[in-house]
Design a protein around this motif. Structure first.
Motif, PDB file in Angstrom:
ATOM      1  N   TYR A  67       8.675  -0.147  -6.527  1.00  0.00           N
ATOM      2  CA  TYR A  67       8.604   0.501  -5.212  1.00  0.00           C
ATOM      3  C   TYR A  67       9.913   1.239  -4.981  1.00  0.00           C
ATOM      4  CZ  TYR A  67      11.461  -3.462  -3.854  1.00  0.00           C
ATOM      5  OH  TYR A  67      12.454  -4.391  -3.783  1.00  0.00           O
ATOM      6  N   GLY A  71       7.729   5.634  -2.194  1.00  0.00           N
ATOM      7  CA  GLY A  71       6.385   5.150  -2.489  1.00  0.00           C
ATOM      8  C   GLY A  71       6.378   4.054  -3.542  1.00  0.00           C
ATOM      9  N   ASN A  77       0.502   4.919 -11.775  1.00  0.00           N
ATOM     10  CA  ASN A  77       0.186   5.959 -10.790  1.00  0.00           C
ATOM     11  C   ASN A  77       1.273   5.983  -9.730  1.00  0.00           C
ATOM     12  OD1 ASN A  77      -2.424   6.574 -11.921  1.00  0.00           O
ATOM     13  ND2 ASN A  77      -3.120   4.641 -11.049  1.00  0.00           N
ATOM     14  N   VAL A  79       2.390   6.708  -6.157  1.00  0.00           N
ATOM     15  CA  VAL A  79       1.775   6.839  -4.838  1.00  0.00           C
ATOM     16  C   VAL A  79       2.893   7.107  -3.843  1.00  0.00           C
ATOM     17  CG1 VAL A  79       0.363   5.701  -3.106  1.00  0.00           C
ATOM     18  CG2 VAL A  79      -0.022   5.204  -5.517  1.00  0.00           C
ATOM     19  N   CYS A  83       0.415   2.963   1.400  1.00  0.00           N
ATOM     20  CA  CYS A  83      -0.831   2.971   0.632  1.00  0.00           C
ATOM     21  C   CYS A  83      -1.626   1.694   0.883  1.00  0.00           C
ATOM     22  CB  CYS A  83      -0.558   3.152  -0.854  1.00  0.00           C
ATOM     23  SG  CYS A  83       0.327   1.794  -1.621  1.00  0.00           S
ATOM     24  N   ALA A  84      -2.916   1.808   0.625  1.00  0.00           N
ATOM     25  CA  ALA A  84      -3.832   0.669   0.672  1.00  0.00           C
ATOM     26  C   ALA A  84      -4.298   0.435  -0.756  1.00  0.00           C
ATOM     27  CB  ALA A  84      -5.017   0.973   1.584  1.00  0.00           C
ATOM     28  N   VAL A  85      -4.006  -0.740  -1.266  1.00  0.00           N
ATOM     29  CA  VAL A  85      -4.409  -1.095  -2.628  1.00  0.00           C
ATOM     30  C   VAL A  85      -5.641  -1.982  -2.499  1.00  0.00           C
ATOM     31  CG1 VAL A  85      -3.673  -2.082  -4.812  1.00  0.00           C
ATOM     32  CG2 VAL A  85      -1.986  -1.010  -3.313  1.00  0.00           C
ATOM     33  N   ILE A  90      -6.770   2.913  -5.133  1.00  0.00           N
ATOM     34  CA  ILE A  90      -5.491   3.044  -4.441  1.00  0.00           C
ATOM     35  C   ILE A  90      -5.646   4.225  -3.492  1.00  0.00           C
ATOM     36  CG2 ILE A  90      -3.020   3.398  -4.689  1.00  0.00           C
ATOM     37  CD1 ILE A  90      -3.479   2.642  -7.709  1.00  0.00           C
ATOM     38  N   LEU A  91      -5.449   3.986  -2.188  1.00  0.00           N
ATOM     39  CA  LEU A  91      -5.653   5.031  -1.191  1.00  0.00           C
ATOM     40  C   LEU A  91      -4.383   5.254  -0.379  1.00  0.00           C
ATOM     41  CD1 LEU A  91      -9.061   3.716   0.206  1.00  0.00           C
ATOM     42  CD2 LEU A  91      -8.741   5.496  -1.516  1.00  0.00           C
ATOM     43  N   GLN A  92      -4.205   6.487   0.102  1.00  0.00           N
ATOM     44  CA  GLN A  92      -3.147   6.747   1.062  1.00  0.00           C
ATOM     45  C   GLN A  92      -3.542   6.047   2.361  1.00  0.00           C
ATOM     46  OE1 GLN A  92      -0.203   8.718   0.843  1.00  0.00           O
ATOM     47  NE2 GLN A  92      -0.606   8.504  -1.327  1.00  0.00           N
ATOM     48  N   TRP A  93      -2.591   5.395   3.010  1.00  0.00           N
ATOM     49  CA  TRP A  93      -2.872   4.657   4.241  1.00  0.00           C
ATOM     50  C   TRP A  93      -2.165   5.375   5.368  1.00  0.00           C
ATOM     51  CZ3 TRP A  93      -0.736  -0.753   5.791  1.00  0.00           C
ATOM     52  CH2 TRP A  93      -1.587  -1.352   6.724  1.00  0.00           C
ATOM     53  N   ASN A  94      -2.879   5.756   6.386  1.00  0.00           N
ATOM     54  CA  ASN A  94      -2.363   6.603   7.451  1.00  0.00           C
ATOM     55  C   ASN A  94      -1.635   5.774   8.520  1.00  0.00           C
ATOM     56  OD1 ASN A  94      -1.816   8.934   8.838  1.00  0.00           O
ATOM     57  ND2 ASN A  94      -3.836   9.072   9.796  1.00  0.00           N
TER      58      ASN A  94
END
Length: 185
Positions: A67, A71, A77, A79, A83-85, A90-94
């Motif tokens: 980390y 990110g 990957n 990021v 993020c939401a794992v 693996i997604l970007q978390w707003n």
């Protein structure tokens, strides 16, 4: 000196036989001398030992490798940002900070199939208090929540994943002061 003493005792007890230490050493058995070395057949401790090199098993899940303030490195990957794992994704978390973690922002965690057992939330540099309504919502959905600072949340997520628990993580990168620095020599 011990050889001389033993030779004198043998001389006295053998009446007529003169035994000298040079002709017949008192400690002739290899098991009685101090210089005896154990061989592999003497003791079970000296049996061969094998070592297995541990490698990542296929299908063992997503792992967070590092980390930084920008990110995360998750299975190679990069990021950027929070993020939401989720089990395969693996997604970007707003969210911008722990204050932005609301019922709406965690809704993606309780809509998953198969249901996750544990949600690990990394709140940045410090472990922060999450809104009690958010925790109550996740508890009502049967999801345990672990709130930690991001470095510990990454380690906890990796541990739970390695134990094949159905785990998800919501991670906010820590600020510059707590980032792990790696120097190459």
């Amino acid at each position: 000196m011990a050889n001389i003493m033993c030779a004198r005792l043998l001389q006295r007890s053998t009446r007529g036989f003169a035994i000298y230490s040079r002709a017949f050493p008192a400690f002739s058995s290899p098991f009685l001398s101090r210089a005896h070395r154990l061989s592999p057949s003497d003791d079970e401790m000296y049996q061969r030992t094998t070592v297995s090199v541990m490698q990542k098993e296929p299908g063992s899940g997503v792992m967070i490798h590092s980390y930084s303030p920008r990110g995360f490195n998750i299975d190679g990957n990069k990021v950027l940002g929070p993020c939401a794992v989720l089990p395969p994704a693996i997604l970007q978390w707003n969210v911008g900070s722990y204050e932005d973690i609301t019922e709406e922002s965690v809704s993606l965690f309780h809509m998953l199939e198969p249901r996750i057992e544990i949600l690990v939330l990394g709140t940045g540099a410090r472990s922060e208090r999450i809104n009690p309504k958010v925790l109550a919502l996740l508890k009502s959905k049967g999801i345990s929540v672990e709130v930690q600072d991001t470095p510990n949340a990454c380690a906890t997520f990796n541990f739970l994943t390695s134990e094949r628990r159905v785990t998800a993580a919501g991670l906010i990168p820590p600020p510059i002061s707590t980032a792990l620095e790696v120097t190459q020599e």
